[in-house]
Design a protein around this motif. Structure first.
Motif, PDB file in Angstrom:
ATOM      1  N   LEU A  59      28.820  11.866  -4.734  1.00 57.84           N
ATOM      2  CA  LEU A  59      28.827  10.905  -3.632  1.00 57.84           C
ATOM      3  C   LEU A  59      27.998  11.398  -2.455  1.00 57.84           C
ATOM      4  O   LEU A  59      27.284  10.625  -1.809  1.00 57.84           O
ATOM      5  CB  LEU A  59      30.262  10.632  -3.172  1.00 57.84           C
ATOM      6  N   LYS A  60      28.079  12.688  -2.196  1.00 54.48           N
ATOM      7  CA  LYS A  60      27.354  13.253  -1.050  1.00 54.48           C
ATOM      8  C   LYS A  60      25.868  13.422  -1.357  1.00 54.48           C
ATOM      9  O   LYS A  60      25.005  12.955  -0.602  1.00 54.48           O
ATOM     10  CB  LYS A  60      27.968  14.600  -0.683  1.00 54.48           C
ATOM     11  N   PHE A  61      25.553  14.096  -2.433  1.00 59.08           N
ATOM     12  CA  PHE A  61      24.174  14.517  -2.678  1.00 59.08           C
ATOM     13  C   PHE A  61      23.345  13.482  -3.441  1.00 59.08           C
ATOM     14  O   PHE A  61      22.118  13.501  -3.354  1.00 59.08           O
ATOM     15  CB  PHE A  61      24.155  15.845  -3.436  1.00 59.08           C
ATOM     16  N   LYS A  62      23.994  12.605  -4.169  1.00 58.16           N
ATOM     17  CA  LYS A  62      23.255  11.625  -4.963  1.00 58.16           C
ATOM     18  C   LYS A  62      23.312  10.211  -4.385  1.00 58.16           C
ATOM     19  O   LYS A  62      22.438   9.393  -4.660  1.00 58.16           O
ATOM     20  CB  LYS A  62      23.777  11.592  -6.406  1.00 58.16           C
ATOM     21  N   MET A  63      24.369   9.929  -3.587  1.00 50.86           N
ATOM     22  CA  MET A  63      24.535   8.570  -3.073  1.00 50.86           C
ATOM     23  C   MET A  63      24.583   8.519  -1.554  1.00 50.86           C
ATOM     24  O   MET A  63      24.635   7.439  -0.972  1.00 50.86           O
ATOM     25  CB  MET A  63      25.811   7.948  -3.661  1.00 50.86           C
ATOM     26  N   ASP A  64      24.591   9.683  -0.922  1.00 50.00           N
ATOM     27  CA  ASP A  64      24.574   9.760   0.535  1.00 50.00           C
ATOM     28  C   ASP A  64      25.709   8.964   1.165  1.00 50.00           C
ATOM     29  O   ASP A  64      25.533   8.298   2.183  1.00 50.00           O
ATOM     30  CB  ASP A  64      23.223   9.286   1.083  1.00 50.00           C
ATOM     31  N   CYS A  65      26.893   9.036   0.545  1.00 51.16           N
ATOM     32  CA  CYS A  65      28.061   8.330   1.084  1.00 51.16           C
ATOM     33  C   CYS A  65      28.710   9.137   2.200  1.00 51.16           C
ATOM     34  O   CYS A  65      28.526  10.363   2.312  1.00 51.16           O
ATOM     35  CB  CYS A  65      29.084   8.079  -0.028  1.00 51.16           C
ATOM     36  N   ASP A  66      29.505   8.456   2.984  1.00 51.69           N
ATOM     37  CA  ASP A  66      30.199   9.076   4.100  1.00 51.69           C
ATOM     38  C   ASP A  66      31.678   9.222   3.755  1.00 51.69           C
ATOM     39  O   ASP A  66      32.351   8.236   3.440  1.00 51.69           O
ATOM     40  CB  ASP A  66      30.030   8.207   5.354  1.00 51.69           C
ATOM     41  N   PHE A  67      32.181  10.433   3.776  1.00 48.00           N
ATOM     42  CA  PHE A  67      33.608  10.674   3.569  1.00 48.00           C
ATOM     43  C   PHE A  67      33.962  11.996   4.238  1.00 48.00           C
ATOM     44  O   PHE A  67      33.107  12.872   4.412  1.00 48.00           O
ATOM     45  CB  PHE A  67      33.978  10.690   2.077  1.00 48.00           C
ATOM     46  N   THR A  68      35.202  12.130   4.633  1.00 50.94           N
ATOM     47  CA  THR A  68      35.610  13.276   5.457  1.00 50.94           C
ATOM     48  C   THR A  68      35.342  14.611   4.774  1.00 50.94           C
ATOM     49  O   THR A  68      34.862  15.554   5.394  1.00 50.94           O
ATOM     50  CB  THR A  68      37.108  13.153   5.804  1.00 50.94           C
TER      51      THR A  68
END
Length: 547
Positions: A255-264
């Motif tokens: 989610l972070k490195f492949k989709m650039d999503c925001d989560f805590t």
């Protein structure tokens, strides 16, 4: 993926992960894992299913209320009311309310096959069970999450009825409706297509909960987020019954490195490997060396061309920087394995140390030798620090072990008696003490503390909060090497120590001596305050008994 997309991570390690056939979490395990998950930044922690048949889960919800979590919401899990019973008369719903968990998560039937052939009621009654249960819990909860069990199989069998079950949850005012691939057989493109259809009928925020029976749990979770789901349920390291649950460790990194999503938890991904290792250690399972992002082999290079390419341009053979998830590059055919992360840790202990300093090379050699022998420093940071301080000559041992002995005896009545004798030297004084205990490990721990207490009053407050033994390697005979992993705690925090030997008593002794030495050095400010902070320590009662 738009970087503004917010995703919520819902961890169910304490409930769904605990259904793994190799896992049986104690109350202390569950509390410790909950603290770790909260510290990492997970949004929800599902504590279990509170009801009279699950006394550990009931006790967990009592204890966790006194733990000051920094971020996560605690969720209690259960089912909709049973057929023919009003919600206020259903004992399982009452148990959820009694848990006082701020979030209640309940599952209901989405597949008409389960309605008619498993719980054996009518399709209409099932819809009312869902709506009335959600509505009733909404009156007693900050938040209600509805898990649509077997939703994708149900949709493929009878799409109209499956959608009606979601509508029932929406009419009950569920805060989030989670679509479950309970049998784990749905394909990623089906996930995406079905979620698109759901969104045409349901306005409530959607989540995803998938199992890994087709090896696609991570992929299906990612596709669900791509399709619009804002909550991902899963388990750290992918534990669970059958083939396991969606692996939140991998999903978080994707989610972070492949989709650039925001989560805590995105802010803590540089500690992802440590999270994975710590949870593996607590559940007492070996870490998966091939685990994406966090495994020992995730950034290991053996082929000559690969090594040459990585040394020239790291991204030529690595999809991300290993350090971004707390891992390290390993060159299998060289002596450079694991060096850079260790040097960074050394700089935190001794600022200004030069990586070319010969002492660094000798320390790396010792660390590698110990890890090859079975020591596991990722999940025993205090052992690592103590090793470094000793190697660099930065500490003076507060006591010297002269002798220790453990005797196992059995009375004529058949009662086992464990007795330990410990002889120490502190300065120019000798301390010689004997203690009995519930098992040799408990006796040894008690005798060591008793011998130290007259010289170090801080021993009075030290607890042994966790104790686990793992057989290492393929040799499982009586002469096998074992690793003992311990968690010590007091009113200030906790620290993890490890001991390794082919003699289980010696491995325990090493962990105990190092654990109490570490506390003394902390108390004397020889080692700067390095506790892992807790609000309420887990009960240590019985943890070392009969070990």
């Amino acid at each position: 993926m738009n970087s503004s997309k917010k995703v919520l991570l819902y961890d169910t390690t304490l409930r769904d992960g605990n259904q793994d056939r190799k896992i049986s979490l104690s109350l202390a395990d569950k509390v410790q894992i909950a603290r770790i998950l909260d510290h990492f930044g997970f949004d929800y922690i599902e504590g279990g299913w509170p009801n009279p048949s699950n006394p550990t889960d009931e006790e967990f919800f009592k204890l966790i209320k006194d733990v000051k979590l920094k971020h996560a919401k605690i969720a209690a899990f259960g089912s909709t009311r049973r057929p023919g019973i009003l919600p206020e008369n259903d004992p399982l719903l009452q148990a959820l309310i009694k848990s006082e968990a701020p979030v209640k998560t309940i599952f209901g039937k989405s597949w008409d096959l389960h309605v008619t052939d498993v719980i054996r009621t009518t399709l209409e009654e099932n819809l009312d069970m869902i709506e009335s249960s959600v509505a009733y819990l909404k009156e007693h909860s900050e938040e209600v999450i509805y898990d649509a069990e077997h939703f994708f199989d149900g949709y493929k069998a009878n799409p109209e009825y499956a959608l009606e079950t979601l509508k029932a949850a929406e009419l009950g005012h569920a805060d989030c409706i989670v679509l479950c691939d309970t049998n784990g057989g749905t394909m990623p493109w089906e996930i995406e297509q079905i979620i698109a259809e759901v969104q045409k009928r349901i306005s409530t925020p959607l989540g995803i909960h998938v199992h890994n029976d087709s090896g696609l749990a991570v992929a299906n979770s990612i596709y669900a987020v791509k399709a619009g789901c804002i909550m991902v349920q899963g388990v750290v390291n992918g534990y669970g019954e059958r083939c396991g649950n969606a692996n939140l460790t991998t999903i978080a990194a994707d989610l972070k490195f492949k989709m650039d999503c925001d989560f805590t938890a995105a802010k803590k991904l540089s500690h992802l490997r440590q999270l994975s290792s710590n949870i593996d250690q607590i559940v007492n399972l070996p870490s998966d060396v091939h685990a994406p992002y966090v495994g020992d082999a995730a950034f290991a290079h053996k082929g000559g061309a690969h090594i040459d390419g990585v040394m020239k341009v790291s991204r030529s053979f690595e999809h991300i920087d290993p350090h971004s998830v707390g891992n390290d590059r390993v060159f299998v055919t060289s002596d450079q394995a694991g060096g850079s992360l260790v040097v960074e840790k050394l700089k935190a202990i001794k600022p200004g140390i030069d990586k070319k300093d010969p002492v660094v090379a000798s320390l790396l050699k010792e660390i590698k030798e110990r890890e090859n022998a079975g020591w596991h420093f990722d999940s025993a940071e205090a052992s690592f620090k103590l090793l470094v301080y000793r190697h660099l000559g930065m500490v003076k041992e507060p006591f010297k072990v002269l002798n220790y002995r453990v005797i196992e005896d059995k009375t004529p009545q058949g009662v086992s008696v464990s007795q330990a004798t410990v002889k120490l030297q502190v300065g120019d004084k000798i301390s010689h003490q004997v203690s009995e205990g519930d098992g040799p490990v408990n006796a040894l721990d008690a005798a060591l503390r008793k011998a130290l207490l007259p010289f170090f009053p801080c021993m009075e407050s030290v607890r042994l909060d966790d104790f686990k033994v793992r057989v290492l390697g393929s040799n499982v005979a009586s002469d096998a090497t074992v690793r003992v992993w311990t968690t010590f705690g007091d009113e200030h925090g906790y620290w993890n120590m490890v001991g390794v030997s082919s003699n289980i008593i010696e491995a325990c002794w090493t962990a105990f001596v190092d654990g109490l030495t570490y506390k003394i050095l902390l108390e004397d400010n020889v080692i700067p305050n390095a506790y892992k902070h807790l609000d309420v320590a887990a009960s240590s009662e019985g943890l070392a008994e009969n070990a």
